[in-house]
Design a protein around this motif. Structure first.
Motif, PDB file in Angstrom:
ATOM      1  N   GLY A  39       0.843  -1.201   0.000  1.00 48.28           N
ATOM      2  CA  GLY A  39       0.000   0.000   0.000  1.00 48.28           C
ATOM      3  C   GLY A  39       0.869   1.238   0.000  1.00 48.28           C
ATOM      4  N   MET A  40       0.763   2.053  -1.057  1.00 40.98           N
ATOM      5  CA  MET A  40       1.657   3.198  -1.178  1.00 40.98           C
ATOM      6  C   MET A  40       1.408   4.259  -0.112  1.00 40.98           C
ATOM      7  N   GLN A  41       0.190   4.331   0.405  1.00 40.60           N
ATOM      8  CA  GLN A  41      -0.035   5.264   1.509  1.00 40.60           C
ATOM      9  C   GLN A  41       0.714   4.797   2.749  1.00 40.60           C
ATOM     10  N   ASN A  42       0.764   3.479   2.969  1.00 41.02           N
ATOM     11  CA  ASN A  42       1.547   2.938   4.086  1.00 41.02           C
ATOM     12  C   ASN A  42       3.028   3.235   3.910  1.00 41.02           C
ATOM     13  N   VAL A  43       3.500   3.120   2.669  1.00 34.51           N
ATOM     14  CA  VAL A  43       4.899   3.444   2.383  1.00 34.51           C
ATOM     15  C   VAL A  43       5.181   4.905   2.704  1.00 34.51           C
TER      16      VAL A  43
ATOM     17  N   PHE B 248       5.177   5.566   6.489  1.00 34.78           N
ATOM     18  CA  PHE B 248       6.387   5.016   7.106  1.00 34.78           C
ATOM     19  C   PHE B 248       7.591   5.898   6.805  1.00 34.78           C
ATOM     20  N   GLU B 249       7.726   6.316   5.551  1.00 35.77           N
ATOM     21  CA  GLU B 249       8.870   7.149   5.182  1.00 35.77           C
ATOM     22  C   GLU B 249       8.833   8.495   5.892  1.00 35.77           C
ATOM     23  N   GLN B 250       7.658   9.056   6.060  1.00 30.44           N
ATOM     24  CA  GLN B 250       7.567  10.335   6.769  1.00 30.44           C
ATOM     25  C   GLN B 250       8.030  10.183   8.210  1.00 30.44           C
ATOM     26  N   ASP B 251       7.609   9.110   8.859  1.00 27.84           N
ATOM     27  CA  ASP B 251       8.006   8.882  10.249  1.00 27.84           C
ATOM     28  C   ASP B 251       9.512   8.621  10.353  1.00 27.84           C
ATOM     29  N   LEU B 252      10.013   7.709   9.523  1.00 28.46           N
ATOM     30  CA  LEU B 252      11.436   7.367   9.603  1.00 28.46           C
ATOM     31  C   LEU B 252      12.299   8.544   9.164  1.00 28.46           C
TER      32      LEU B 252
ATOM     33  N   SER C 191      10.593  13.036   0.704  1.00 28.72           N
ATOM     34  CA  SER C 191      11.467  11.873   0.774  1.00 28.72           C
ATOM     35  C   SER C 191      12.144  11.854   2.132  1.00 28.72           C
ATOM     36  N   PRO C 192      12.482  10.665   2.641  1.00 32.14           N
ATOM     37  CA  PRO C 192      13.171  10.588   3.933  1.00 32.14           C
ATOM     38  C   PRO C 192      14.671  10.840   3.836  1.00 32.14           C
ATOM     39  N   LEU C 193      15.200  11.042   2.647  1.00 31.37           N
ATOM     40  CA  LEU C 193      16.653  11.216   2.497  1.00 31.37           C
ATOM     41  C   LEU C 193      17.126  12.513   3.141  1.00 31.37           C
ATOM     42  N   CYS C 194      18.364  12.510   3.597  1.00 34.34           N
ATOM     43  CA  CYS C 194      18.999  13.701   4.154  1.00 34.34           C
ATOM     44  C   CYS C 194      20.400  13.832   3.570  1.00 34.34           C
ATOM     45  N   ALA C 195      20.641  14.907   2.824  1.00 36.53           N
ATOM     46  CA  ALA C 195      21.985  15.247   2.370  1.00 36.53           C
ATOM     47  C   ALA C 195      22.579  16.225   3.380  1.00 36.53           C
ATOM     48  N   PHE C 196      23.872  16.059   3.698  1.00 35.99           N
ATOM     49  CA  PHE C 196      24.446  16.854   4.785  1.00 35.99           C
ATOM     50  C   PHE C 196      25.951  17.005   4.597  1.00 35.99           C
ATOM     51  N   ASN C 197      26.490  17.952   5.315  1.00 33.79           N
ATOM     52  CA  ASN C 197      27.931  18.120   5.452  1.00 33.79           C
ATOM     53  C   ASN C 197      28.259  18.383   6.911  1.00 33.79           C
ATOM     54  N   VAL C 198      29.480  18.057   7.297  1.00 28.78           N
ATOM     55  CA  VAL C 198      29.976  18.333   8.647  1.00 28.78           C
ATOM     56  C   VAL C 198      31.163  19.270   8.516  1.00 28.78           C
ATOM     57  N   ASP C 199      31.156  20.318   9.311  1.00 33.75           N
ATOM     58  CA  ASP C 199      32.201  21.343   9.243  1.00 33.75           C
ATOM     59  C   ASP C 199      33.594  20.725   9.287  1.00 33.75           C
ATOM     60  N   GLY C 200      34.409  21.095   8.296  1.00 35.06           N
ATOM     61  CA  GLY C 200      35.811  20.722   8.318  1.00 35.06           C
ATOM     62  C   GLY C 200      36.120  19.307   7.877  1.00 35.06           C
TER      63      GLY C 200
ATOM     64  N   SER D 247      19.907   7.821   2.773  1.00 35.90           N
ATOM     65  CA  SER D 247      18.562   7.686   2.204  1.00 35.90           C
ATOM     66  C   SER D 247      17.973   6.339   2.582  1.00 35.90           C
ATOM     67  N   PRO D 248      17.146   6.291   3.629  1.00 34.14           N
ATOM     68  CA  PRO D 248      16.504   5.042   4.045  1.00 34.14           C
ATOM     69  C   PRO D 248      15.297   4.715   3.177  1.00 34.14           C
ATOM     70  N   TYR D 249      14.801   3.471   3.359  1.00 30.63           N
ATOM     71  CA  TYR D 249      13.627   3.037   2.600  1.00 30.63           C
ATOM     72  C   TYR D 249      12.770   2.137   3.498  1.00 30.63           C
ATOM     73  N   ILE D 250      11.861   1.407   2.912  1.00 30.09           N
ATOM     74  CA  ILE D 250      10.799   0.718   3.650  1.00 30.09           C
ATOM     75  C   ILE D 250      11.294  -0.379   4.579  1.00 30.09           C
ATOM     76  N   TYR D 251      12.505  -0.885   4.363  1.00 30.35           N
ATOM     77  CA  TYR D 251      13.022  -1.976   5.186  1.00 30.35           C
ATOM     78  C   TYR D 251      14.015  -1.496   6.233  1.00 30.35           C
TER      79      TYR D 251
END
Length: 471
Positions: A360-364, A367-371, A397-406, A446-450
């Motif tokens: 069920g894509m609504q379930n997906v 879940f992605e919003q929570d995770l 999307s649940p993905l997070c692009a990031f950088n850490v100083d230095g 970038s996490p996913y359903i599993y």
């Protein structure tokens, strides 16, 4: 060869009858396509259908996403670098395949490997039905009106190039304008650069908002004019995670007579997609980000738009009649699928569509919003980190692009790998977006359903340790 009945009237040959029946399979509307069927030869009719045993899914077993479906993905149950449990957070690049997809690939290759559409023998007919049923399953997943609106392509990139080189070369001319954005994946930027160079059209770019979190819709509206012929934008950014205001984009584009293409590579795997509600003229997506195989994707287009598009590549399968000096072409989607297609991969994509629909894509999406929210919250606690894109409530999307100083993101990713954590580093095929943000590269989880919150915790713990080491 034609034959005559006892009445003397000319009858169609067995080959033509078979081909006509296969066209019937291809032409069935999506809402009446059969799902979950296998085929066996019968003494009564060439093929009968019988239901397959229902596959175990989150929907029919009551299992939860995350830990509840991990057993479907055997690749996740491994340790790397000796004793480190694999945490796979690179799903924005490629997701993993469940056993149901792996089994569909195995069944085709071991049981009915054959070419499609023209063969009259058992294996070919079974392969044809599997291939065309996969098209219907994709149509159902995105609520297309008909399976004929689905063109199988090698990936989303191939789908965009098809539109650019077919529709674009036919309709673009000097003085016309094409609108993309600074946030596009290279696959939705380079094809338009090429077609604009070839036709003399002008390429324009939607900028980011001042905070750099998403596309500036006010600036977009100002770019539109009667010269605008097509708008091609990413539905969910593979770096910012931002969700496009598609209703506004489509409404404003159509007001000036422009067509709209949406790159849905990151959205189709993670949220309900209704192409009739989206209102775009085309969307593209790729199988390997939605639990399917590599080497297969699809282009959806409104039927009247596809019929207006000339062939992009020539060869067998896409023709109606071939003469020495000219040819006539098959209707869509066959017109755009020359040569032997990726049969196994298409069948695998159909199995992936089944798997996601069973969940069920609504379930997906839920879940992605929570995770994704949990990942964003945990990452926000890391000292010196910058997370790109909007807050979780505005993400698609649940993905997070990031950088850490230095610390260079490739160093982060390399040391995280030593801890069993798979994340991506680099420009994520969005160099102009990184330039707009004033950076050259970033790391991306970038996490996913599993995936699970426990894996997020392991990732953040490992990230803090790596930062301590590198600093």
């Amino acid at each position: 060869m034609a034959f005559r009945s006892h009445s003397g009237s000319q009858q169609t040959s067995g080959v033509a009858l078979h081909n006509a029946s296969m066209r019937g399979v291809r032409d069935r509307p999506a809402h009446i396509e059969q799902r979950g069927l296998s085929y066996r030869r019968s003494a009564v009719a060439p093929y009968e259908t019988e239901p397959m045993l229902a596959s175990t899914s989150a929907a029919d077993s009551g299992r939860q996403l995350g830990e509840g479906i991990r057993a479907d993905f055997p690749i996740l149950n491994q340790k790397i670098h000796g004793d480190k449990q694999l945490v796979y957070f690179d799903n924005g690049a490629t997701s993993q395949k469940p056993k149901q997809v792996l089994e569909a690939l195995r069944e085709y290759n071991e049981g009915y490997n054959s070419n499609v559409h023209r063969g009259v023998h058992f294996l070919s007919a079974k392969a044809t039905r599997g291939y065309e049923d996969a098209r219907a399953k994709v149509a159902q997943l995105i609520n297309a009106r008909s399976s004929r609106d689905i063109v199988f392509t090698a990936n989303a990139t191939a789908g965009i190039n098809l539109v650019a080189q077919s529709w674009g070369r036919k309709h673009l001319a000097p003085g016309d304008e094409v609108i993309v954005s600074v946030a596009e994946h290279h696959s939705n930027l380079v094809p338009w650069q090429l077609v604009c160079q070839a036709t003399g059209a002008t390429l324009k770019h939607v900028p980011l908002t001042r905070d750099g979190q998403e596309l500036d819709m006010q600036a977009y509206a100002k770019l539109l004019s009667p010269k605008t012929k097509i708008v091609a934008l990413v539905h969910v950014s593979n770096m910012l995670g931002s969700l496009l205001d598609t209703e506004f984009v489509v409404e404003q584009a159509h007001k000036v007579g422009a067509m709209v293409l949406l790159d849905c590579s990151q959205s189709v795997p993670g949220k309900p997609t209704d192409v009739q509600a989206l209102g775009a003229d085309w969307i593209v997506a790729t199988g390997h980000k939605m639990c399917g195989p590599t080497g297969i994707g699809f282009l959806w287009g409104r039927q009247e738009v596809l019929e207006d598009m000339p062939p992009f590549l020539g060869g067998g399968e896409m023709i109606e009649h071939v003469y020495l000096d000219h040819s006539t072409y098959a209707p869509p989607p066959s017109r755009f699928e020359p040569g032997t297609p990726a049969i196994a991969e298409a069948i695998g994509l159909g199995a992936a569509a089944d798997y996601l629909q069973d969940i069920g894509m609504q379930n997906v999406q839920d879940f992605e919003q929570d995770l994704g929210g949990y990942l964003y919250e945990r990452l926000s606690s890391v000292d010196g980190i910058t997370i790109y894109g909007p807050k979780p409530e505005r993400r698609g999307s649940p993905l997070c692009a990031f950088n850490v100083d230095g610390i260079h993101p490739t160093d982060l990713s390399t040391f995280l790998d030593f801890e069993g954590i798979a994340v991506r580093s680099g420009h994520h095929c969005t160099q102009p977006l990184h330039h707009a943000l004033g950076i050259s590269s970033s790391a991306r989880a970038s996490p996913y359903i599993y995936n699970t919150e426990a894996e997020v915790d392991s990732f953040v713990e490992a990230l803090n340790s790596v930062i301590d080491i590198l600093k």
